[in-house]
Design a protein around this motif. Sequence first.
Motif, PDB file in Angstrom:
ATOM      1  N   THR A 199       0.837  -1.210   0.000  1.00 16.76           N
ATOM      2  CA  THR A 199       0.000   0.000   0.000  1.00 16.76           C
ATOM      3  C   THR A 199       0.866   1.252   0.000  1.00 16.76           C
ATOM      4  O   THR A 199       0.584   2.216  -0.717  1.00 16.76           O
ATOM      5  N   ASN A 254      -5.675   2.823  -6.974  1.00 13.11           N
ATOM      6  CA  ASN A 254      -4.980   3.949  -6.345  1.00 13.11           C
ATOM      7  C   ASN A 254      -5.476   4.099  -4.909  1.00 13.11           C
ATOM      8  O   ASN A 254      -6.502   3.558  -4.535  1.00 13.11           O
ATOM      9  N   GLN A 255      -4.732   4.816  -4.134  1.00 13.76           N
ATOM     10  CA  GLN A 255      -5.019   4.938  -2.704  1.00 13.76           C
ATOM     11  C   GLN A 255      -5.364   6.384  -2.332  1.00 13.76           C
ATOM     12  O   GLN A 255      -5.101   6.824  -1.221  1.00 13.76           O
ATOM     13  N   GLU A 256      -5.963   7.090  -3.279  1.00 12.32           N
ATOM     14  CA  GLU A 256      -6.291   8.508  -3.055  1.00 12.32           C
ATOM     15  C   GLU A 256      -7.149   8.725  -1.819  1.00 12.32           C
ATOM     16  O   GLU A 256      -7.005   9.723  -1.128  1.00 12.32           O
ATOM     17  N   GLU A 257      -8.049   7.762  -1.529  1.00 10.49           N
ATOM     18  CA  GLU A 257      -8.948   7.947  -0.380  1.00 10.49           C
ATOM     19  C   GLU A 257      -8.161   8.031   0.923  1.00 10.49           C
ATOM     20  O   GLU A 257      -8.564   8.738   1.843  1.00 10.49           O
ATOM     21  N   LYS A 258      -7.025   7.364   1.011  1.00 11.46           N
ATOM     22  CA  LYS A 258      -6.200   7.448   2.219  1.00 11.46           C
ATOM     23  C   LYS A 258      -5.643   8.856   2.390  1.00 11.46           C
ATOM     24  O   LYS A 258      -5.628   9.396   3.493  1.00 11.46           O
ATOM     25  N   THR A 263      -6.942  11.613   0.988  1.00 15.71           N
ATOM     26  CA  THR A 263      -8.092  12.499   1.192  1.00 15.71           C
ATOM     27  C   THR A 263      -8.519  12.473   2.654  1.00 15.71           C
ATOM     28  O   THR A 263      -8.776  13.521   3.254  1.00 15.71           O
ATOM     29  N   GLU A 264      -8.579  11.280   3.232  1.00 12.13           N
ATOM     30  CA  GLU A 264      -8.960  11.139   4.641  1.00 12.13           C
ATOM     31  C   GLU A 264      -7.939  11.825   5.541  1.00 12.13           C
ATOM     32  O   GLU A 264      -8.303  12.499   6.504  1.00 12.13           O
ATOM     33  N   GLU A 297      -6.107  14.395   4.752  1.00  7.35           N
ATOM     34  CA  GLU A 297      -6.319  15.834   4.613  1.00  7.35           C
ATOM     35  C   GLU A 297      -7.524  16.283   5.430  1.00  7.35           C
ATOM     36  O   GLU A 297      -7.482  17.320   6.092  1.00  7.35           O
ATOM     37  N   LYS A 298      -8.606  15.491   5.408  1.00  8.46           N
ATOM     38  CA  LYS A 298      -9.805  15.824   6.195  1.00  8.46           C
ATOM     39  C   LYS A 298      -9.481  15.895   7.679  1.00  8.46           C
ATOM     40  O   LYS A 298     -10.041  16.710   8.404  1.00  8.46           O
ATOM     41  N   ARG A 340      -2.230  15.802   6.883  1.00 10.46           N
ATOM     42  CA  ARG A 340      -1.372  15.708   5.704  1.00 10.46           C
ATOM     43  C   ARG A 340      -0.159  16.600   5.934  1.00 10.46           C
ATOM     44  O   ARG A 340      -0.297  17.798   6.188  1.00 10.46           O
TER      45      ARG A 340
END
Length: 114
Positions: free
Chosen positions: A25, A96-100, A102-103, A105-106, A110
């Motif tokens: 990952t 892709n692991q964009e959700e990781k 994004t989470e 950043e939320k 980050r």
Amino acid sequence: MIKHSIEMDQAAAILKLLGDKTRLTMMRILADHDCCVCEFVAMFDASQPAISQHIRKLKDAGLVKESRRGQWVFYSLNRQYEHFEFVQLLMDALPNQEEKLTELEKQGKRISCD
């Protein structure tokens, strides 16, 4: 298509290293984004020493490189790695692991290396 062939033992060593879900990952994330250890710690809810050990294994194998930005060390895929084409094929086959990110950043985590 891989332009340069890879020996079975070399492919096996890479696949063994990436057989760990966390390292796999991490590699997939690094295929798109540079990250620092603290970001991986937050993403995987793991200890800093555990994440550093994963990074060290990837770095020792030549798959990952580091660069310093101020006080922080960021990791990225080593695109000069001898078998990068093989690694890139593997990464391209994974979601892709964009959700990781994004989470992260939320959560405001980050690049929060304090």
